[in-house]
Design an enzyme around this catalytic site. Structure first.
Site, PDB file in Angstrom:
ATOM      1  N   ALA A  62      34.700  79.168 -18.686  1.00 12.71           N
ATOM      2  CA  ALA A  62      34.590  78.018 -18.782  1.00 12.71           C
ATOM      3  C   ALA A  62      35.091  77.038 -19.654  1.00 12.71           C
ATOM      4  O   ALA A  62      34.318  77.863 -20.519  1.00 12.71           O
ATOM      5  CB  ALA A  62      33.551  77.163 -17.782  1.00 12.71           C
ATOM      6  N   ASN A  64      37.225  73.464 -21.792  1.00 16.75           N
ATOM      7  CA  ASN A  64      37.888  72.517 -22.032  1.00 16.75           C
ATOM      8  C   ASN A  64      38.514  71.667 -23.054  1.00 16.75           C
ATOM      9  O   ASN A  64      38.599  72.432 -24.169  1.00 16.75           O
ATOM     10  CB  ASN A  64      36.552  71.165 -22.144  1.00 16.75           C
ATOM     11  CG  ASN A  64      35.551  70.987 -20.946  1.00 16.75           C
ATOM     12  OD1 ASN A  64      35.804  71.371 -19.089  1.00 16.75           O
ATOM     13  ND2 ASN A  64      34.291  71.116 -21.595  1.00 16.75           N
ATOM     14  N   HIS A  71      36.953  60.405 -36.453  1.00 14.31           N
ATOM     15  CA  HIS A  71      35.830  59.541 -37.549  1.00 14.31           C
ATOM     16  C   HIS A  71      35.109  59.271 -36.330  1.00 14.31           C
ATOM     17  O   HIS A  71      34.320  58.135 -35.793  1.00 14.31           O
ATOM     18  CB  HIS A  71      36.330  58.888 -37.775  1.00 14.31           C
ATOM     19  CG  HIS A  71      36.892  59.374 -39.064  1.00 14.31           C
ATOM     20  ND1 HIS A  71      36.821  58.883 -39.996  1.00 14.31           N
ATOM     21  CD2 HIS A  71      38.433  58.858 -39.513  1.00 14.31           C
ATOM     22  CE1 HIS A  71      37.694  58.870 -41.267  1.00 14.31           C
ATOM     23  NE2 HIS A  71      38.654  59.364 -40.550  1.00 14.31           N
ATOM     24  N   ASP A  77      33.827  61.635 -43.934  1.00 14.41           N
ATOM     25  CA  ASP A  77      35.268  60.658 -44.584  1.00 14.41           C
ATOM     26  C   ASP A  77      35.624  61.549 -45.617  1.00 14.41           C
ATOM     27  O   ASP A  77      35.095  61.574 -47.030  1.00 14.41           O
ATOM     28  CB  ASP A  77      34.883  59.366 -44.798  1.00 14.41           C
ATOM     29  CG  ASP A  77      34.527  58.404 -43.734  1.00 14.41           C
ATOM     30  OD1 ASP A  77      34.458  58.838 -42.333  1.00 14.41           O
ATOM     31  OD2 ASP A  77      34.399  57.592 -43.741  1.00 14.41           O
ATOM     32  N   HIS A  81      41.471  59.107 -46.099  1.00  7.39           N
ATOM     33  CA  HIS A  81      40.822  58.132 -44.943  1.00  7.39           C
ATOM     34  C   HIS A  81      41.424  57.083 -45.756  1.00  7.39           C
ATOM     35  O   HIS A  81      41.769  55.308 -44.483  1.00  7.39           O
ATOM     36  CB  HIS A  81      39.351  58.306 -44.828  1.00  7.39           C
ATOM     37  CG  HIS A  81      38.892  57.614 -43.706  1.00  7.39           C
ATOM     38  ND1 HIS A  81      39.487  57.002 -43.058  1.00  7.39           N
ATOM     39  CD2 HIS A  81      37.742  56.359 -43.604  1.00  7.39           C
ATOM     40  CE1 HIS A  81      38.742  55.527 -41.910  1.00  7.39           C
ATOM     41  NE2 HIS A  81      38.064  55.512 -42.807  1.00  7.39           N
TER      42      HIS A  81
END
Length: 260
Positions: A62, A64, A71, A77, A81
């Protein structure tokens, strides 16, 4: 012969004299994400796309693929950014030594409960230093506000019923001081962003982003369990993805805390 420090740490973890505290909020489709004014593009919340699940698409596995903003959730950060840090480091180039360091925790949960627009000042940091000693070289300041208790409910967490976000943070002078005069490499908060909710109205707007990232330092947001940390003495570990050109990254953050 002195014991190897790594062996000492392994022993301390085994006997419980050092505890690992998870500072990370769970990441799911319900994790709150920041909402910008309507004229700006928005970041998506986490979305999972199934590839296979023990079926004809993959009988024994399985997995995904994920759609999410850099963010999202508990995240870091990087300097790039913000426009003031645009010539700085992306996430992949942050030295690991900056991601592991001593942490101080300033507890302003009572003040934040009384005033959701509370902001930390340099004078309050000086007061903390007079009691606990100077801020550590290469360390992190973690601002405890109790905001992590709201993270299960996006409306409570973003707290914008007044027409603008209301959440605690740092005032503009404190942001400048942390960036330009303190020995720290970064700050961490429990709120959705490293700036206070009202920071769009500050001078400059969003001063923690403006000054801290412009100085090549870092921010970590949406931390949890800061109440479990002492004011000084913890070791912070922040583990972002090594994302090339990344402006930020979800992280697993935790602290090593001496007990006993």
């Amino acid at each position: 012969m002195a014991q190897n420090p790594v062996s000492s740490l392994i022993g301390a973890l085994a006997d419980g004299s050092v505890e690992i505290v998870d500072l990370t909020q769970p990441l799911s489709e319900k994790t709150p994400v920041i909402k910008l004014p309507e004229q700006f593009e928005q970041t998506p919340r986490l979305k999972r796309h199934e590839i296979s699940r023990y079926d004809e698409r993959g009988p024994a596995w399985a997995w995904n693929w994920l759609e999410l903003g850099e963010h999202t959730g508990t995240h870091l950060d990087a300097p790039i950014h913000w426009v003031t840090g645009r010539e700085g480091l992306d996430v992949s180039r942050i030295p690991p030594s900056h991601l592991v360091g001593p942490a101080v925790v300033i507890d302003k949960s009572a003040e934040s409960a009384e005033d959701p627009d509370y902001v930390l000042t340099v004078d309050e940091i000086r007061s903390f230093e007079s009691e606990h000693g100077p801020l550590p070289e290469g360390g992190w300041l973690l601002l405890r506000t109790g905001w992590d208790a709201r993270a299960h409910d996006e409306e409570l967490f973003l707290n914008a019923a007044s027409g603008r976000p209301q959440s605690p943070g740092f005032d503009a002078e404190c942001a400048r001081w942390l960036a330009e005069e303190s020995p720290l490499v970064g700050v961490g908060v429990e709120t959705v962003g490293i700036d206070a909710g009202a920071a769009a109205e500050f001078d400059p707007p969003f001063p923690v982003h403006y000054y801290l990232l412009g100085a090549g330092k870092y921010g970590v947001t949406q931390l949890a369990n800061l109440a479990s940390l002492p004011p000084t003495g913890a070791l912070l570990v922040v583990a972002p993805l090594k994302l090339v050109d990344g402006t930020g990254s979800p992280v697993r953050a935790f602290a090593l805390v001496p007990r006993g």
